[in-house]
Design an enzyme around this catalytic site. Structure first.
Site, PDB file in Angstrom:
ATOM      1  N   LEU A 100      27.252 120.476 115.752  1.00 24.75           N
ATOM      2  CA  LEU A 100      26.921 121.994 115.224  1.00 24.75           C
ATOM      3  C   LEU A 100      27.133 121.976 113.821  1.00 24.75           C
ATOM      4  CD1 LEU A 100      29.222 123.353 117.876  1.00 24.75           C
ATOM      5  CD2 LEU A 100      26.958 124.168 117.691  1.00 24.75           C
ATOM      6  N   PRO A 101      26.674 122.889 112.946  1.00 25.01           N
ATOM      7  CA  PRO A 101      26.736 122.832 111.657  1.00 25.01           C
ATOM      8  C   PRO A 101      27.954 122.784 110.842  1.00 25.01           C
ATOM      9  CG  PRO A 101      25.299 125.004 112.368  1.00 25.01           C
ATOM     10  CD  PRO A 101      25.984 124.280 113.376  1.00 25.01           C
ATOM     11  N   THR A 130      29.590 117.209 111.337  1.00 24.01           N
ATOM     12  CA  THR A 130      30.223 116.952 110.154  1.00 24.01           C
ATOM     13  C   THR A 130      30.979 118.127 109.679  1.00 24.01           C
ATOM     14  OG1 THR A 130      28.281 115.595 109.438  1.00 24.01           O
ATOM     15  CG2 THR A 130      30.164 116.100 107.798  1.00 24.01           C
ATOM     16  N   LYS A 206      33.613 109.268 107.282  1.00 21.13           N
ATOM     17  CA  LYS A 206      32.333 109.728 106.920  1.00 21.13           C
ATOM     18  C   LYS A 206      32.212 110.608 105.324  1.00 21.13           C
ATOM     19  CE  LYS A 206      28.373 112.405 107.583  1.00 21.13           C
ATOM     20  NZ  LYS A 206      27.205 111.892 107.784  1.00 21.13           N
ATOM     21  N   LYS A 281      27.201 120.379 101.244  1.00 19.55           N
ATOM     22  CA  LYS A 281      28.280 120.793 102.208  1.00 19.55           C
ATOM     23  C   LYS A 281      29.299 119.676 102.587  1.00 19.55           C
ATOM     24  CE  LYS A 281      28.661 120.644 106.950  1.00 19.55           C
ATOM     25  NZ  LYS A 281      28.079 120.339 108.390  1.00 19.55           N
TER      26      LYS A 281
HETATM   27  P1  NAD Z   1      21.059 122.442 112.181  1.00 24.86           P
HETATM   28  O1  NAD Z   1      21.367 123.491 111.549  1.00 24.86           O
HETATM   29  O2  NAD Z   1      19.705 121.802 112.176  1.00 24.86           O
HETATM   30  O3  NAD Z   1      21.247 122.417 113.833  1.00 24.86           O
HETATM   31  C1  NAD Z   1      22.540 123.273 114.340  1.00 24.86           C
HETATM   32  C2  NAD Z   1      22.191 123.768 115.583  1.00 24.86           C
HETATM   33  O4  NAD Z   1      23.516 124.558 116.165  1.00 24.86           O
HETATM   34  C3  NAD Z   1      21.149 124.901 115.489  1.00 24.86           C
HETATM   35  O5  NAD Z   1      20.152 124.639 116.200  1.00 24.86           O
HETATM   36  C4  NAD Z   1      21.855 126.261 115.785  1.00 24.86           C
HETATM   37  O6  NAD Z   1      21.279 127.039 116.494  1.00 24.86           O
HETATM   38  C5  NAD Z   1      23.190 125.585 116.732  1.00 24.86           C
HETATM   39  N1  NAD Z   1      24.312 126.628 116.949  1.00 24.86           N
HETATM   40  C6  NAD Z   1      24.954 127.379 115.617  1.00 24.86           C
HETATM   41  N2  NAD Z   1      25.934 127.875 116.263  1.00 24.86           N
HETATM   42  C7  NAD Z   1      25.934 127.799 117.650  1.00 24.86           C
HETATM   43  C8  NAD Z   1      26.847 128.085 118.668  1.00 24.86           C
HETATM   44  N3  NAD Z   1      27.722 129.072 118.375  1.00 24.86           N
HETATM   45  N4  NAD Z   1      26.491 127.687 120.057  1.00 24.86           N
HETATM   46  C9  NAD Z   1      25.324 126.885 120.101  1.00 24.86           C
HETATM   47  N5  NAD Z   1      24.554 126.542 119.245  1.00 24.86           N
HETATM   48  C10 NAD Z   1      24.793 126.748 118.028  1.00 24.86           C
HETATM   49  O7  NAD Z   1      22.103 121.109 111.654  1.00 24.86           O
HETATM   50  P2  NAD Z   1      21.492 119.605 111.973  1.00 24.86           P
HETATM   51  O8  NAD Z   1      20.990 119.300 110.746  1.00 24.86           O
HETATM   52  O9  NAD Z   1      21.327 119.248 113.522  1.00 24.86           O
HETATM   53  O10 NAD Z   1      23.211 119.232 111.738  1.00 24.86           O
HETATM   54  C11 NAD Z   1      24.170 119.054 112.656  1.00 24.86           C
HETATM   55  C12 NAD Z   1      25.469 118.523 112.211  1.00 24.86           C
HETATM   56  O11 NAD Z   1      25.093 117.150 111.917  1.00 24.86           O
HETATM   57  C13 NAD Z   1      25.991 119.032 110.964  1.00 24.86           C
HETATM   58  O12 NAD Z   1      27.354 119.109 111.126  1.00 24.86           O
HETATM   59  C14 NAD Z   1      25.391 117.952 109.853  1.00 24.86           C
HETATM   60  O13 NAD Z   1      26.174 118.267 108.668  1.00 24.86           O
HETATM   61  C15 NAD Z   1      25.453 116.854 110.600  1.00 24.86           C
HETATM   62  N6  NAD Z   1      24.526 115.795 110.008  1.00 24.86           N
HETATM   63  C16 NAD Z   1      23.102 116.297 109.833  1.00 24.86           C
HETATM   64  C17 NAD Z   1      22.331 115.216 109.337  1.00 24.86           C
HETATM   65  C18 NAD Z   1      21.002 115.724 108.861  1.00 24.86           C
HETATM   66  O14 NAD Z   1      20.127 114.621 108.241  1.00 24.86           O
HETATM   67  N7  NAD Z   1      20.513 116.639 109.478  1.00 24.86           N
HETATM   68  C19 NAD Z   1      22.765 113.910 109.138  1.00 24.86           C
HETATM   69  C20 NAD Z   1      23.935 113.668 109.511  1.00 24.86           C
HETATM   70  C21 NAD Z   1      24.803 114.546 109.751  1.00 24.86           C
END
Ligand code: NAD
Length: 333
Positions: A100-101, A130, A206, A281
């Site tokens: 999740l975000p 994260t 991390k 973030k």
């Molecule tokens: P994203 O915003 O693309 O996806 C998050 C998903 O969570 C979305 O599909 C959203 O609809 C869903 N969501 C939000 N609230 C929700 C709820 N209450 N119930 C169910 N689903 C819900 O984010 P991401 O890029 O997939 O990143 C996810 C995590 O991984 C974050 O914490 C980010 O910091 C971490 N991360 C991301 C990357 C990257 O390159 N994108 C790399 C490493 C770590």
């Protein structure tokens, strides 16, 4: 720190209870199907057996539908189920993965799962989001207090490319006894699991790493800009840095100057890569956690301002964080 090899074999079978009643832990839930979660859930499902089940949920129904179609198009893999909520996805699950975000989303999702109507089970919850270690520890406590098993933190690195290819590295915060239960699931979505210590330690590692990355990226952009302004050839300068003491991932792999590293986002108008908002973030979370730990971070505020300011500029917004070089006014020919 313990590093685990990537081999996942079906001969390793998770069991619970006594030997006579042992059965496989084969019900999975995956909540949060965004850029990372969508690909991770796809890899997980495709590497499980047809007798297994993965129940998926996201607040965005389009992600769920799209993923279901993709999963069903694969001849092998676990059975797929669309859930109506995070609770619904988790109710039969032995393993729940969340991606999740932000901290508030993790709190809200776990609050909705851990209600009194959730059947009691010795589950394992794996949070790959994260977030800050302190929120993570609170959520872990609420899982334990609810008698619903264990919660581990497993933030990852490798980005969307790694999530798609199933080559992520996970930084695991969990008691050692939980490693055998958690590793096989993570290794279906990634290549490496680094055990960093007890619950919360994965996130601490991390965030410390990403703090360093945030600074290295700015420092590389500044050093490259400085050298180029002095008249140095960008490739020659990077060549010197990369065999000298300034060498770092931003100088060697993600160099911010166009033409230096062919595969770097600088060669595609800084598109793709690690978004500036994600860097901001992670930096914010690291600063929050540092404050709680009483760790002095002299460069943090300035670095944060750089990313915040850069993100406001149209020519930098939504791009890879190496766009800081453009923000500094670096030459782009
Ligand atoms: P994203 O915003 O693309 O996806 C998050 C998903 O969570 C979305 O599909 C959203 O609809 C869903 N969501 C939000 N609230 C929700 C709820 N209450 N119930 C169910 N689903 C819900 O984010 P991401 O890029 O997939 O990143 C996810 C995590 O991984 C974050 O914490 C980010 O910091 C971490 N991360 C991301 C990357 C990257 O390159 N994108 C790399 C490493 C770590």
């Amino acid at each position: 720190m313990r590093v685990v090899a990537a081999a996942v074999s079906r001969s390793w079978v998770q069991t619970r209870g006594f030997a006579s009643t042992a059965r496989r832990l084969d019900n999975y839930a995956f909540v949060g199907l965004g850029q990372m979660g969508y690909q991770m859930a796809r890899n997980l499902q495709s590497k499980l057996q047809p007798g297994d089940k993965v129940s998926i949920f996201d607040v965005n129904p389009q992600s769920m539908k799209g993923l279901e179609t993709e999963m069903k198009a694969v001849p092998s893999g676990a059975k797929v189920e669309l859930a109506a909520s995070a609770f619904d996805a988790s109710k039969d699950a032995d393993t729940v993965v969340t991606c999740l975000p932000e901290p508030q989303h993790v709190k809200a999702v776990y609050g909705s799962i851990l209600t009194s109507s959730l059947p009691k089970k010795d589950r394992v919850f794996i949070d790959c989001s994260t977030i800050d270690p302190s929120t993570s520890r609170d959520v872990a406590k609420s899982v334990a207090d609810a008698g619903q098993g264990s919660f581990v933190d497993a933030p990852m690195s490798g980005g969307v490319v790694g999530a798609t290819a199933g080559t992520l590295t996970f930084m695991l915060g969990a008691t050692t006894s939980l490693i055998p239960r958690v590793e096989p699931t993570l290794l279906r979505m990634g290549r490496k699991v680094l055990h960093c210590g007890d619950q919360g330690a994965g996130l601490s590692a991390k965030l410390a790493n990403n703090y360093l990355l945030a600074l290295n990226n700015i420092a590389t952009a500044e050093a490259m800009n400085l050298g180029i302004k002095w008249g140095l050839d960008p490739k020659k300068l990077a060549g010197v840095i990369n065999v000298s003491t300034g060498r770092c991932w931003p100088s060697e792999v993600n160099n911010p100057v166009k033409g230096v590293v062919e595969t770097a986002p600088a060669n595609r108008d800084y598109r793709g890569g690690f978004g500036i908002s994600l860097m901001k973030k992670d930096l914010r979370l690291a600063m929050m956690a540092a404050k709680e730990a009483g760790a002095d971070m002299k460069l943090a505020d300035t670095a944060f301002e750089v990313y915040e300011d850069a993100e406001k500029r149209e020519e930098c917004a939504g791009r890879d964080f190496s766009v800081v070089y453009r923000y500094l006014g670096g030459k782009e020919e």
